[in-house]
Motif scaffolding. Sequence first.
Motif, PDB file in Angstrom:
ATOM      1  N   PHE A 103     -46.496  35.494 -87.930  1.00 28.69           N
ATOM      2  CA  PHE A 103     -45.744  34.668 -86.980  1.00 28.69           C
ATOM      3  C   PHE A 103     -45.874  33.187 -87.338  1.00 28.69           C
ATOM      4  O   PHE A 103     -44.890  32.435 -87.281  1.00 28.69           O
ATOM      5  N   ILE A 104     -47.058  32.772 -87.742  1.00 27.14           N
ATOM      6  CA  ILE A 104     -47.276  31.379 -88.150  1.00 27.14           C
ATOM      7  C   ILE A 104     -46.492  31.066 -89.424  1.00 27.14           C
ATOM      8  O   ILE A 104     -45.956  29.962 -89.584  1.00 27.14           O
ATOM      9  N   LEU A 105     -46.404  32.037 -90.328  1.00 30.34           N
ATOM     10  CA  LEU A 105     -45.613  31.850 -91.547  1.00 30.34           C
ATOM     11  C   LEU A 105     -44.134  31.652 -91.219  1.00 30.34           C
ATOM     12  O   LEU A 105     -43.445  30.868 -91.876  1.00 30.34           O
ATOM     13  N   ILE A 106     -43.647  32.348 -90.200  1.00 24.92           N
ATOM     14  CA  ILE A 106     -42.249  32.179 -89.779  1.00 24.92           C
ATOM     15  C   ILE A 106     -42.020  30.749 -89.301  1.00 24.92           C
ATOM     16  O   ILE A 106     -41.014  30.111 -89.647  1.00 24.92           O
ATOM     17  N   LEU A 107     -42.947  30.225 -88.520  1.00 25.14           N
ATOM     18  CA  LEU A 107     -42.824  28.863 -88.003  1.00 25.14           C
ATOM     19  C   LEU A 107     -42.972  27.817 -89.107  1.00 25.14           C
ATOM     20  O   LEU A 107     -42.392  26.732 -89.027  1.00 25.14           O
ATOM     21  N   GLY A 108     -43.753  28.156 -90.154  1.00 24.03           N
ATOM     22  CA  GLY A 108     -44.024  27.183 -91.207  1.00 24.03           C
ATOM     23  C   GLY A 108     -43.018  27.179 -92.338  1.00 24.03           C
ATOM     24  O   GLY A 108     -42.968  26.223 -93.119  1.00 24.03           O
ATOM     25  N   HIS A 109     -42.211  28.225 -92.454  1.00 26.46           N
ATOM     26  CA  HIS A 109     -41.227  28.312 -93.534  1.00 26.46           C
ATOM     27  C   HIS A 109     -39.856  27.950 -92.981  1.00 26.46           C
ATOM     28  O   HIS A 109     -39.390  28.538 -92.003  1.00 26.46           O
ATOM     29  N   SER A 110     -39.189  26.996 -93.597  1.00 24.47           N
ATOM     30  CA  SER A 110     -37.953  26.438 -93.043  1.00 24.47           C
ATOM     31  C   SER A 110     -36.865  27.501 -92.862  1.00 24.47           C
ATOM     32  O   SER A 110     -36.228  27.575 -91.808  1.00 24.47           O
ATOM     33  N   ASN A 111     -36.636  28.347 -93.878  1.00 30.54           N
ATOM     34  CA  ASN A 111     -35.585  29.365 -93.773  1.00 30.54           C
ATOM     35  C   ASN A 111     -35.886  30.382 -92.682  1.00 30.54           C
ATOM     36  O   ASN A 111     -35.001  30.769 -91.911  1.00 30.54           O
ATOM     37  N   LEU A 112     -37.138  30.817 -92.613  1.00 35.74           N
ATOM     38  CA  LEU A 112     -37.528  31.788 -91.585  1.00 35.74           C
ATOM     39  C   LEU A 112     -37.465  31.167 -90.195  1.00 35.74           C
ATOM     40  O   LEU A 112     -37.057  31.825 -89.227  1.00 35.74           O
ATOM     41  N   ARG A 113     -37.854  29.897 -90.105  1.00 35.64           N
ATOM     42  CA  ARG A 113     -37.810  29.209 -88.800  1.00 35.64           C
ATOM     43  C   ARG A 113     -36.365  29.060 -88.324  1.00 35.64           C
ATOM     44  O   ARG A 113     -36.067  29.308 -87.139  1.00 35.64           O
ATOM     45  N   THR A 146     -46.394  13.892 -96.993  1.00 36.24           N
ATOM     46  CA  THR A 146     -47.414  14.041 -95.948  1.00 36.24           C
ATOM     47  C   THR A 146     -47.086  15.228 -95.055  1.00 36.24           C
ATOM     48  O   THR A 146     -47.970  16.023 -94.703  1.00 36.24           O
ATOM     49  N   LYS A 147     -45.822  15.365 -94.680  1.00 34.83           N
ATOM     50  CA  LYS A 147     -45.410  16.491 -93.850  1.00 34.83           C
ATOM     51  C   LYS A 147     -45.668  17.818 -94.554  1.00 34.83           C
ATOM     52  O   LYS A 147     -46.111  18.791 -93.937  1.00 34.83           O
ATOM     53  N   ALA A 148     -45.380  17.855 -95.850  1.00 30.53           N
ATOM     54  CA  ALA A 148     -45.600  19.087 -96.609  1.00 30.53           C
ATOM     55  C   ALA A 148     -47.080  19.434 -96.648  1.00 30.53           C
ATOM     56  O   ALA A 148     -47.464  20.607 -96.508  1.00 30.53           O
ATOM     57  N   HIS A 149     -47.919  18.412 -96.856  1.00 29.92           N
ATOM     58  CA  HIS A 149     -49.370  18.622 -96.851  1.00 29.92           C
ATOM     59  C   HIS A 149     -49.823  19.203 -95.512  1.00 29.92           C
ATOM     60  O   HIS A 149     -50.561  20.191 -95.461  1.00 29.92           O
ATOM     61  N   VAL A 150     -49.407  18.548 -94.434  1.00 33.90           N
ATOM     62  CA  VAL A 150     -49.850  18.944 -93.095  1.00 33.90           C
ATOM     63  C   VAL A 150     -49.383  20.361 -92.766  1.00 33.90           C
ATOM     64  O   VAL A 150     -50.142  21.174 -92.216  1.00 33.90           O
ATOM     65  N   ASN A 151     -48.134  20.684 -93.103  1.00 39.84           N
ATOM     66  CA  ASN A 151     -47.595  22.018 -92.825  1.00 39.84           C
ATOM     67  C   ASN A 151     -48.361  23.088 -93.597  1.00 39.84           C
ATOM     68  O   ASN A 151     -48.709  24.144 -93.039  1.00 39.84           O
ATOM     69  N   ALA A 152     -48.641  22.822 -94.883  1.00 42.50           N
ATOM     70  CA  ALA A 152     -49.400  23.780 -95.689  1.00 42.50           C
ATOM     71  C   ALA A 152     -50.815  23.934 -95.156  1.00 42.50           C
ATOM     72  O   ALA A 152     -51.360  25.050 -95.131  1.00 42.50           O
ATOM     73  N   LEU A 153     -51.420  22.829 -94.720  1.00 44.73           N
ATOM     74  CA  LEU A 153     -52.772  22.901 -94.161  1.00 44.73           C
ATOM     75  C   LEU A 153     -52.815  23.745 -92.902  1.00 44.73           C
ATOM     76  O   LEU A 153     -53.757  24.523 -92.687  1.00 44.73           O
ATOM     77  N   ARG A 154     -51.813  23.598 -92.053  1.00 44.02           N
ATOM     78  CA  ARG A 154     -51.771  24.400 -90.823  1.00 44.02           C
ATOM     79  C   ARG A 154     -51.715  25.887 -91.145  1.00 44.02           C
ATOM     80  O   ARG A 154     -52.422  26.698 -90.526  1.00 44.02           O
ATOM     81  N   ILE A 155     -50.876  26.240 -92.103  1.00 40.50           N
ATOM     82  CA  ILE A 155     -50.745  27.648 -92.492  1.00 40.50           C
ATOM     83  C   ILE A 155     -52.051  28.161 -93.091  1.00 40.50           C
ATOM     84  O   ILE A 155     -52.499  29.278 -92.789  1.00 40.50           O
ATOM     85  N   MET A 156     -52.695  27.343 -93.927  1.00 37.84           N
ATOM     86  CA  MET A 156     -53.923  27.769 -94.572  1.00 37.84           C
ATOM     87  C   MET A 156     -55.087  27.835 -93.588  1.00 37.84           C
ATOM     88  O   MET A 156     -55.948  28.725 -93.696  1.00 37.84           O
ATOM     89  N   VAL A 157     -55.137  26.921 -92.617  1.00 38.75           N
ATOM     90  CA  VAL A 157     -56.179  26.974 -91.579  1.00 38.75           C
ATOM     91  C   VAL A 157     -56.043  28.260 -90.770  1.00 38.75           C
ATOM     92  O   VAL A 157     -57.026  28.968 -90.513  1.00 38.75           O
ATOM     93  N   SER A 158     -54.808  28.559 -90.379  1.00 43.95           N
ATOM     94  CA  SER A 158     -54.574  29.789 -89.611  1.00 43.95           C
ATOM     95  C   SER A 158     -54.963  31.009 -90.429  1.00 43.95           C
ATOM     96  O   SER A 158     -55.545  31.967 -89.909  1.00 43.95           O
ATOM     97  N   PHE A 159     -54.641  30.983 -91.728  1.00 44.18           N
ATOM     98  CA  PHE A 159     -54.976  32.108 -92.586  1.00 44.18           C
ATOM     99  C   PHE A 159     -56.492  32.308 -92.664  1.00 44.18           C
ATOM    100  O   PHE A 159     -56.992  33.436 -92.525  1.00 44.18           O
ATOM    101  N   LEU A 160     -57.238  31.221 -92.870  1.00 44.33           N
ATOM    102  CA  LEU A 160     -58.686  31.334 -93.000  1.00 44.33           C
ATOM    103  C   LEU A 160     -59.339  31.806 -91.704  1.00 44.33           C
ATOM    104  O   LEU A 160     -60.252  32.638 -91.721  1.00 44.33           O
ATOM    105  N   ILE A 161     -58.866  31.271 -90.581  1.00 44.83           N
ATOM    106  CA  ILE A 161     -59.442  31.677 -89.289  1.00 44.83           C
ATOM    107  C   ILE A 161     -59.151  33.151 -89.012  1.00 44.83           C
ATOM    108  O   ILE A 161     -60.046  33.922 -88.631  1.00 44.83           O
TER     109      ILE A 161
END
Length: 305
Positions: free
Chosen positions: A279-289, A224-239
Motif C-alpha cells: 500500500f505504501i508503494l502505491i502511494l510512493g509510485h507516481s503511476n500507481l498513485r 530533495t523530493k525524490a530523496h524524501v519519497n525514497a526514504l519514506r518507502i525504505m523506512v516503511s520497508f525496514l520497519i
Amino acid sequence: MGSNLYGILTIVMIAEFIFGNVSNGFILLTNCIDWARKRTLSFICWILLFLAISRMVSIWEMLLAWLKYMKNSFSFLAGTELRVMMFIWVVSNHFSLWLATILSIFYLLKIATFSRPVFLYLKWRVKKVILTILLGSLIFLMFNILLVNRHIEDWMYQYERNLTWNSRVSKFGAFSNLVLLEMIVFSVTPFTMALVSFILLIFSLWKHLQKMHLNSRGEKDPSTKAHVNALRIMVSFLILYATYFLSFFISLIPMAHKKGLDLMFSLIVGLFYPASHSFILILGHSNLRQASLFVVMYLRCGQKH
C-alpha cells in the motif's frame, strides 16, 4: 475472554488478508494493463509486478497454513503435499524479501548523489547490478530449498516410524522450528543490504540538503523530493520487515495454550508486512498513485449516479 480475543484476532487476520490481496492485486493489475497498452514496462514496474505476485502467493500460503492448522492436518501431511507447500512458501518468501531489497538498492543507485568512482560505476550500470543481485540471491534460494528438503526427508522418516498422534505432532513441531530458524538466517542478508542502502541514502540526502542550504527552493527541489519519497518507502520497508522477522520468532515461542492462538498472532504480524508495504508503494509510485486516485474518483462518481 479467550473466545472474544480469538474472534477479534480472526477479524483482524481476515481484514489483513483482504487488504493484502487488494493492495498487491492493484499493483499487479495496474502493471498488467500498462503492459497490455504499451507492450513494455519500466524496470521498476517489473520489480513491482513480480513483488506483488510473490506477496500474493505468500498471503494465500499463510491462509492455507491457518486452515491446515485448524483441521489438525499439518502433522499428517503426505510427503508430496508437504514438499509442495514448503517449496511454494520458501520461494514466495524469498522473492518477497529479495525483490523489496532490490527495490531499495534501485532507489539508492538512481537517487543518491555520490561522486565516488565505484558508486558511479554501479549507478551507470544499475540494471546489470540489480540483475546480478537477483541471480546471486538464487544461490541462497537453492541452499534454502536443499536444507528444507533435507528436513522434510528427516520428518518423513520419523513420520513412518512414529505412528502415534502425539509423537507426530512433537516431531512436526521440531521440523517447523528448524525451517523457521533457517528462514530467519536466510533473511538476514537481504535485510542487511536494505539497511545499508537506507543509511547511504540518508547520508546522500544530508549532503544534498547541505548544498541546497543557501538555495531558496529547499524541500521543493525535485532531487530533495525524490530523496524524501525514497526514504519514506525504505523506512516503511525496514520497519515492516522487522515485524515480519518478529512473526518468525512468535512462531518459535508459543504465546498461549489455547488452540491456534500462537499461530494466529504470528500470522497477523506476518501478514502486516506484505499488505501494508505494498500500500505504501502505491502511494510512493507516481503511476500507481494516479491509478489509485482514478479508481477512487470512479467509485465516487458511480455512487453519485
